[in-house]
Design a protein around this motif. Structure first.
Motif, PDB file in Angstrom:
ATOM      1  N   SER A   2       0.831  -1.198   0.000  1.00  0.00           N
ATOM      2  CA  SER A   2       0.000   0.000   0.000  1.00  0.00           C
ATOM      3  C   SER A   2       0.863   1.244   0.000  1.00  0.00           C
ATOM      4  O   SER A   2       1.643   1.470   0.915  1.00  0.00           O
ATOM      5  CB  SER A   2      -0.912   0.010   1.226  1.00  0.00           C
ATOM      6  N   LEU A   4       0.101   5.036  -0.032  1.00  0.00           N
ATOM      7  CA  LEU A   4      -1.061   5.889   0.168  1.00  0.00           C
ATOM      8  C   LEU A   4      -0.675   7.309   0.544  1.00  0.00           C
ATOM      9  O   LEU A   4       0.394   7.545   1.095  1.00  0.00           O
ATOM     10  CB  LEU A   4      -1.935   5.316   1.297  1.00  0.00           C
ATOM     11  N   ILE A 112      -6.469   9.163   0.172  1.00  0.00           N
ATOM     12  CA  ILE A 112      -7.597   9.324   1.089  1.00  0.00           C
ATOM     13  C   ILE A 112      -7.790  10.812   1.340  1.00  0.00           C
ATOM     14  O   ILE A 112      -6.820  11.524   1.629  1.00  0.00           O
ATOM     15  CB  ILE A 112      -7.298   8.629   2.438  1.00  0.00           C
ATOM     16  N   LEU A 186     -10.877   1.921   1.392  1.00  0.00           N
ATOM     17  CA  LEU A 186      -9.674   1.448   0.703  1.00  0.00           C
ATOM     18  C   LEU A 186      -9.883   0.048   0.138  1.00  0.00           C
ATOM     19  O   LEU A 186      -9.470  -0.245  -0.998  1.00  0.00           O
ATOM     20  CB  LEU A 186      -8.471   1.458   1.643  1.00  0.00           C
ATOM     21  N   ALA A 192      -5.817  -1.131  -0.616  1.00  0.00           N
ATOM     22  CA  ALA A 192      -5.221  -1.610   0.636  1.00  0.00           C
ATOM     23  C   ALA A 192      -5.167  -3.110   0.636  1.00  0.00           C
ATOM     24  O   ALA A 192      -6.066  -3.782   0.146  1.00  0.00           O
ATOM     25  CB  ALA A 192      -6.041  -1.111   1.826  1.00  0.00           C
TER      26      ALA A 192
END
Length: 194
Positions: A2, A4, A112, A186, A192
């Motif tokens: 991941s 992110l 996010i 996610l 994720a």
């Protein structure tokens, strides 16, 4: 794996959620704010430079921030994934992050974005200033930072949405419920593992 980014204005709970999400996914949370604060506390040259900007409610220049992020993402614990908190904050940093990741042969999985109403942000930040006694949380500085966020960082959500990476989540409610909502979003996005 991941890779992110978490976005949201100051007071949205980015730091809290970044730590919780990173722990759940087994990746490091990399906060530019924490790195700057550590340098300020340590009295380093970078810390003094960062303080001169943060005390005015201004952002540390891109070249300093970019170099710091480039170095941090090259460290062994970030090879398997990471969660960036506080970076990128403008279009030039998006371009730089793309270049850094391309050098490593990887790309972001998801971005996010925590959405919190402005009045709640102001209440949270005023409370944080009172509890933590943070010199950089004066009303004037808070408003300037929120203005900068809306001018420079909020538009990045559209950039990442065009790339299919944007994962919006409401950042109000109980901390654990927000974490669960982020992890669910996610998983639904496919960004994720774990």
């Amino acid at each position: 794996m991941s890779r992110l980014v978490i976005m949201g204005p100051q007071g949205s709970g980015k730091g809290t959620q970044a730590a919780r999400i990173a722990e759940a996914l087994g990746i490091p949370a990399i906060s530019t704010g924490d790195i700057f604060r550590a340098n300020i506390k340590g009295g380093t040259e970078l810390g003094q430079l960062a303080r001169s900007y943060s005390d005015r409610g201004e952002l540390v220049p891109d070249e300093v921030t970019n170099a710091m992020v480039r170095d941090r993402l090259s460290q062994p614990d970030a090879v398997g994934g990471f969660l960036l908190d506080g970076y990128p904050r403008n279009a030039a940093q998006v371009t730089e992050l793309d270049a850094i990741l391309a050098e490593h042969g990887v790309a972001l999985d998801a971005v996010i974005e925590l959405a919190v109403p402005t009045e709640e942000l102001l209440e949270r930040l005023a409370h944080r200033a009172a509890v933590e006694g943070r010199a950089d949380d004066t009303a004037e500085v808070i408003r300037r930072r929120l203005d900068l966020y809306h001018e420079q960082t909020a538009p990045l959500a559209a950039t990442y949405a065009e790339r299919g990476l944007h994962v919006p989540v409401t950042g109000t409610g109980e901390v654990a419920a927000i974490t669960d909502a982020i992890l669910d979003a996610l998983r639904a996005h496919g960004g994720a593992t774990g």
